[in-house]
Scaffold this motif. Structure first.
Motif, PDB file in Angstrom:
ATOM      1  N   PRO A   1      -1.112  16.341  -6.850  1.00  0.00           N
ATOM      2  CA  PRO A   1      -0.748  14.944  -7.443  1.00  0.00           C
ATOM      3  C   PRO A   1      -2.082  13.366  -7.384  1.00  0.00           C
ATOM      4  O   PRO A   1      -2.013  13.216  -7.571  1.00  0.00           O
ATOM      5  N   GLY A   2      -2.460  14.433  -5.499  1.00  0.00           N
ATOM      6  CA  GLY A   2      -3.438  13.162  -5.000  1.00  0.00           C
ATOM      7  C   GLY A   2      -4.246  13.493  -5.956  1.00  0.00           C
ATOM      8  O   GLY A   2      -5.524  12.224  -6.318  1.00  0.00           O
ATOM      9  N   TYR A   3      -4.634  13.608  -7.186  1.00  0.00           N
ATOM     10  CA  TYR A   3      -6.162  12.944  -7.823  1.00  0.00           C
ATOM     11  C   TYR A   3      -5.713  12.061  -8.441  1.00  0.00           C
ATOM     12  O   TYR A   3      -6.625  11.614  -8.697  1.00  0.00           O
ATOM     13  N   ARG A   4      -4.533  11.562  -8.999  1.00  0.00           N
ATOM     14  CA  ARG A   4      -4.599   9.562  -8.749  1.00  0.00           C
ATOM     15  C   ARG A   4      -4.768   8.786  -8.046  1.00  0.00           C
ATOM     16  O   ARG A   4      -5.279   7.560  -8.571  1.00  0.00           O
ATOM     17  N   ASP A   5      -5.331   9.238  -7.304  1.00  0.00           N
ATOM     18  CA  ASP A   5      -5.976   8.309  -5.907  1.00  0.00           C
ATOM     19  C   ASP A   5      -6.911   8.163  -6.182  1.00  0.00           C
ATOM     20  O   ASP A   5      -8.078   7.746  -5.023  1.00  0.00           O
TER      21      ASP A   5
END
Length: 621
Positions: free
Chosen positions: A147-151
C-alpha cells in the motif's frame, strides 16, 4: 509461456517520431556543430596552463586502459568558458586501424540520470510536475502490492529513496532496439512489493528513473527521448548526443569488446537511467549550463532554483542514513563528491557503467570547472583518474595550494572488546550480492567470510580482525579495509571503511545486514523446489545477456546455517510470503541493497515458472 498480468495495463511507450534530416545529420556527425560554448561570452583571456595536469592524466589514462584492456577512451575538461583539454585515446578497431577521436560517441550509462533530473526540473518550472507530489498523481494506473506505493513522490524517484526493487532486467541491454521497456517495467511493478517504505533510506535504484520516463510521457504527451531532445540536447547544441533508438554509422561510436572480439553497438532500453550516448565535449555544454545556473547562449533552459535543487542534499529526514558523509542529489550520486570535498572543493558527481563502458562526470559549480572521462570497457576505472586530474587542475589554476595528503593506514593500538559484544555480531549477513559470514573462535578476534558460488561454500575475505582504538576492526594482514557494526531501526549492519580515490579520504559503506532467525521453516511447497536449477526463458534473441553467453540459469537452495530462508542464485535471501511468492528480506542503504528480487511462481500446463526482476525462468530437467 506465462506472464503475470498487472492489475491494469499501462499505456505503451510512445515511439518517438523519426528524426528530421537535420537532426539525423547532426547525430551521425555529418553536419557542422555549433561553435563551442558560444553562449558563455568568451572572455578572450588565454587558457590556463595545465601542462602538468594533462601529462599526469595522459599517463594515468593509458595505464588504466592497459590494465583493463580498454580499446578507446576520451576526456574533456572545461575551465571557465572553454574546453581546456579534449583528447581521445586508443582505437575503435585494429584492422583497418581506426583511431578514436574527440567526436567518438560512448554510452555513458547512469550519467544519463543527470539529464532525467534536469528534464523533471524543466517540468517543475513549467508547473507540470511537483517534486513532492505523489507519483500516482501523474500515473494514476501505477500500482504495487504494498500500500505504501501511493507515498512515492517524484523526489523519491530522483534520489533513490522510492523503495522500488532496483532494476527491471528484462531486455534492458541488447544489440538492437527493443521498444516498450518502460511500460513493461511499470506493468511488472503491479505484481511486486516495495523493499522499504518510501523515503526511509536511499538505495541505488534504476527503476525510479525509468518511472520518470512514464511521468514525462504522461504530462507532456511526448516520449521521454523526444522531450529531452527538444528541451535539452537541441537547445544546448549537443549535436553528437542522443539515445540509441537506431543504429549509428560504423566508426562514429566506440564499440565494446569481449577480450579480443569486437562487439556490435550496445542499445540501452532504460533511456532515463542509462541510455545516453554522447561525447565528453558535448557533456561540457551540459556542464556549462549547470555552472551558469540554467542559462546558456542567452537562453534560459531551466531555472537557477532547479539547478540548485538538483545539487542539494537529499538525505535529510531518512530514517536509516548510515553514511551521513554521502550526499545524494537529484540525479547526482553525490552533491559533495568526497575526493574533492577533502580538498575543500564542492563537486557534483555522477558515475555510469554499462556492459561495455565506464564513465565519470564531475561539475564543480563554484570553481567553474567540469570533466567527463569515459572508456569502452567495464573494467576501466575512471574515478580515481578524474579526481586526480581535477585536483591537479585546481592546483595549477591557483585554486588549491597543495594536493591533500593521504590518510594514514597505520594500524591503531588494540582495544578491549567484550565477548558478549562479539557474540552479538556473529552470523550471516545478507545483501544483493554474495552474502557474508562473521565468525569468531575466541570471542576477541573476528574472521569475515564470503559465499563462493563456485565452491558452494564460504571462503575467507578478511581474517584476524581485532577492535582498535579508533572503534574499527582492523586486520594486520590487510590494513586497507576496516569494519564495524551499526544498528538502525532494530537492524544490525556491517560497515566497511577504506581509502578511496588517490588515498586521501575514507569511504564508509554499508556492506550487509545481519540475518535474524526465520520465524518458521520453509513451507512444503518451497521445500519441494529446493536444489533446483532454473533456466532463463523470456529474453529476446537480441538480448545482450544471451548474445554474450551470460548466466542464463539460477539456482534455488536453502543454506543449512540459515534455515527458513530461500537462497536465490547464490546471492540473495528471500522469505516465503505464500506457497507461490517469496519476498525481499534485506534493507541495506546505498549500493549493497540494490537490485533485489521477489520470486513469483506461475503454473501453466502443470509446469512451474519463476518470475524475478522481469526475467522468467523455467525449471531445468
Amino acid at each position: 509461456m506465462p506472464l503475470q498480468p498487472p492489475a491494469s495495463t499501462p499505456s505503451p511507450d510512445p515511439q518517438p517520431p523519426p528524426p528530421s534530416r537535420r537532426e539525423w545529420l547532426a547525430w551521425t556527425g555529418t553536419a557542422a556543430l555549433a561553435p563551442w560554448l558560444a553562449g558563455c561570452g568568451g572572455s578572450g583571456s588565454p587558457p590556463p596552463n595545465l601542462d602538468a595536469t594533462m601529462a599526469w592524466g595522459r599517463r594515468e589514462i593509458r595505464q588504466a586502459m592497459k590494465a583493463s584492456e580498454t580499446r578507446a577512451a576520451s576526456i574533456a575538461v572545461m575551465y571557465g568558458d572553454r574546453i581546456v583539454w579534449q583528447e581521445a585515446f586508443g582505437v575503435l578497431r585494429d584492422s583497418p586501424a581506426t583511431p578514436a577521436t574527440p567526436e567518438t560517441r560512448f554510452n555513458v550509462g547512469s550519467v544519463s540520470k543527470v539529464l532525467a533530473a534536469l528534464a523533471v526540473m524543466i517540468l517543475v518550472d513549467r508547473q507540470l510536475v511537483q517534486l513532492d507530489a505523489q507519483v500516482v498523481r501523474y500515473l494514476p494506473r501505477f500500482s504495487m502490492l504494498s500500500p505504501g506505493y501511493r507515498d512515492i513522490t517524484v523526489r523519491h524517484l530522483l534520489s533513490h529513496a522510492s523503495g522500488l526493487p532496483g532494476t527491471y532486467l528484462h531486455n534492458m541491454f541488447a544489440f538492437a532496439p527493443l521498444p516498450g521497456y518502460a511500460a513493461g517495467m511499470e506493468a511488472a511493478l503491479a505484481d511486486l512489493h516495495l523493499k522499504h517504505p518510501p523515503g526511509a533510506m536511499a538505495v541505488y535504484c534504476n527503476d525510479g528513473f525509468t518511472l520518470i520516463e512514464r511521468i514525462v510521457q504522461a504530462v507532456t504527451g511526448q516520449s521521454y527521448t523526444t522531450f529531452v531532445q527538444s528541451t535539452i540536447l537541441t537547445p544546448l547544441s549537443m549535436g553528437r548526443s542522443g539515445f540509441t533508438l537506431q543504429p549509428l554509422p560504423e566508426g562514429s561510436f566506440a564499440p565494446g569488446y569481449i577480450g579480443p572480439a569486437r562487439q556490435g553497438q550496445e542499445f540501452v532500453m532504460g533511456y532515463a537511467t542509462s541510455g545516453l550516448c554522447t561525447t565528453p565535449g558535448d557533456m561540457m555544454r551540459l556542464a556549462a549550463l549547470l555552472i551558469q545556473g540554467g542559462e546558456q547562449d542567452g537562453q534560459r533552459v531551466v531555472s537557477k532554483a532547479g539547478v540548485l535543487e538538483m545539487g542539494s542534499d537529499q538525505n535529510q529526514g531518512m530514517r536509516i542514513d548510515l553514511t551521513p558523509d554521502w550526499h545524494w542529489g537529484l540525479g547526482w550520486d553525490s552533491t559533495r563528491q568526497p575526493g574533492l570535498a577533502a580538498a575543500g572543493v564542492r563537486a557534483w558527481h555522477k558515475s555510469g557503467e554499462t556492459n561495455f563502458y565506464a564513465s565519470e562526470f564531475h561539475v564543480l559549480p563554484q570553481a567553474g570547472m567540469a570533466l567527463l572521462l569515459t572508456g569502452n570497457a567495464p573494467g576501466f576505472r575512471p574515478g580515481p583518474i578524474a579526481e586526480g586530474i581535477l585536483l591537479r587542475a585546481l592546483q595549477e589554476t591557483g585554486q588549491l595550494q597543495a594536493l591533500p595528503p593521504k590518510v594514514s593506514t597505520t594500524v591503531p593500538p588494540t582495544a578491549t572488546s567484550s565477548s558478549t559484544a562479539v557474540e552479538a555480531v556473529l552470523g550471516i549477513y545478507g545483501r544483493a550480492a554474495k552474502p557474508l559470514k562473521v565468525l569468531s573462535a575466541d570471542g576477541q578476534q573476528i574472521d569475515l567470510w564470503v559465499w563462493s558460488a563456485a565452491l558452494r561454500d564460504w571462503e575467507p575475505l578478511s581474517e584476524g580482525l581485532r577492535l582498535r582504538s579508533d572503534g574499527w576492526w582492523w586486520s594486520d594482514a590487510r590494513p586497507g579495509t576496516h569494519y564495524r557494526w551499526e544498528e538502525a531501526e532494530g537492524r544490525r549492519y556491517l560497515m566497511s571503511r577504506e581509502p578511496a580515490g588517490a588515498g586521501h579520504y575514507w569511504t564508509t559503506t554499508p556492506m550487509a545486514e545481519q540475518m535474524p532467525r526465520a520465524s518458521a521453516p520453509l513451507p512444503a511447497a518451497w521445500a519441494d523446489r529446493l536444489d533446483s536449477t532454473w533456466i532463463l526463458a523470456n529474453e529476446a534473441p537480441e538480448s545482450m545477456l544471451l548474445a554474450l553467453g551470460g548466466k542464463a540459469t539460477a539456482t534455488l537452495r536453502e543454506l543449512p546455517e540459515l534455515r527458513g530462508y530461500l537462497f536465490w542464485d547464490d546471492r540473495q535471501f528471500l522469505l516465503p510470503l505464500s506457497a507461490d511468492r517469496a519476498g525481499m528480506a534485506v534493507r541495506v542503504p546505498l549500493n549493497a541493497g540494490r537490485d533485489l528480487v521477489e520470486l513469483v511462481v506461475q503454473t501453466q500446463d502443470q509446469q512451474e515458472w519463476l518470475y524475478a526482476a522481469g526475467s522468467l525462468y523455467r525449471q531445468g530437467d
